[in-house]
Enzyme design. Sequence first.
Site, mmCIF file in Angstrom:
data_model
loop_
_atom_site.group_PDB
_atom_site.id
_atom_site.type_symbol
_atom_site.label_atom_id
_atom_site.label_comp_id
_atom_site.label_asym_id
_atom_site.label_seq_id
_atom_site.Cartn_x
_atom_site.Cartn_y
_atom_site.Cartn_z
ATOM 1 N N SER A 47 0.826 -1.200 -0.076
ATOM 2 C CA SER A 47 0.017 0.041 0.061
ATOM 3 C C SER A 47 0.800 1.279 -0.159
ATOM 4 O O SER A 47 0.003 2.331 -0.399
ATOM 5 C CB SER A 47 -0.960 -0.050 1.208
ATOM 6 N N ASP A 358 -3.586 8.114 8.225
ATOM 7 C CA ASP A 358 -4.541 7.344 8.732
ATOM 8 C C ASP A 358 -4.082 6.240 9.693
ATOM 9 O O ASP A 358 -4.847 5.638 10.176
ATOM 10 C CB ASP A 358 -5.230 6.620 7.620
ATOM 11 N N HIS A 361 -0.475 4.707 7.248
ATOM 12 C CA HIS A 361 0.133 5.307 6.180
ATOM 13 C C HIS A 361 0.382 6.759 6.376
ATOM 14 O O HIS A 361 -0.043 7.312 7.329
ATOM 15 C CB HIS A 361 -0.546 5.175 4.662
#
Length: 400
Positions: A47, A358, A361
């Site tokens: 991610s 968040d 990340h």
Amino acid sequence: MASSFSLRNFSTCSYLIQYFLLILTFSVSTKHTLGFCYTSIFSFGDSLADTGNLLHIAESSTQPPQFALPPYGETYFHRPTGRCSDGRLIIDFIAQDLGMPLVPPYFRGQNESVVNFQEGVNFAVGGSTALDKSFFEERGIHNPFTNSSFSLRDQLGWFKEMLSSLCHSSSDCKQLLSSSLILMGEIGGNDYNGAFASRRSLQEIRSFVPIVIDAISSAITELIELGAMTLMVPGNLPIGCIPYLLTDYMSSIKEDYDRETGCLIWLNEFAVYHNEMLRIELNRIQELHPHTTIIYADYYNAAMRFYRSPFEYGFNGSRVLKACCGAKEGPYDVNLTVLCGYPPSTPCDDPSSYVSWDGTHLTEAAYRWISKSLLEGPYTIPPINLSCISFPATTESKVD
């Protein structure tokens, strides 16, 4: 738990490893990347590098993933794009600084008829691991950080399938890859996250590191055999500074935390251990393939600057360990059951003053500084070719 997980027993070994790395690094640090402009970028990872693959994979899902919802993407794209941030990622900044378009996700090309992959493709998928799913299933480890089961082996398989559409012979493919920049990650973090979440012992998780490094090494070697000449391989971020893990492993023992930064010492020591092992392996591969350039991207130290001197980089010192978007609960503004994007989570007013977007990340602001330090130095070994880059970066690729 944290005290029993200390890595201080390994300090002597760590110093020997660092000394060994200095010797190995000296042999390759004066070697620069090839003196030409890159014609394309191919990316693998999780991610931290996914520019939309998992979003396209999840399009048929009844419940949209959190990164498909506002406020994801609000800073630069002004809409969610599948990136796990408020804006651009490191791969985006690198592409723009090289004067190239943003690298399209592979699965966008599966869903749309007109996608140009000639200048690069991104195979990174959020939640991906370096190791195959079977490795974790055999050990009864479930990773709550991801619903996907894609591994680096899967991504490499997609790459080889796609390659046949871009070049029609082995020599053509070697020519294409010889002028391409390969971004190998970040990958490997999710291999450990599931085990940490399952409260496995540090000794067991440490035993995964050589296996994870071997998977990354095998992928690099295969790419070199296909013709890759320049590969950038990131290390792990300082995971002891991540709000999600700080919340999950909150400790009442002051000695568990670094006095200067407030980060958890034992988690950061684990990240350092992974990075040391990775660098040793990269130097080994470099010795075996002297005509290639394997660049170690030091994400760890590039990011640690934010936690040590937040104001110097435009971050708010009182927010440096807090999540911008989340539940606004506890010391790190994180509730492990309330995810950014889903109610009742709320975003902050100014993401650029936060390192964490968040809780897991980073913000676009943090990624911008990391990418800048990779391209300008000193956090790439050896330095990346700068012949195509002008600072400050003014090239703005078309928003995808």
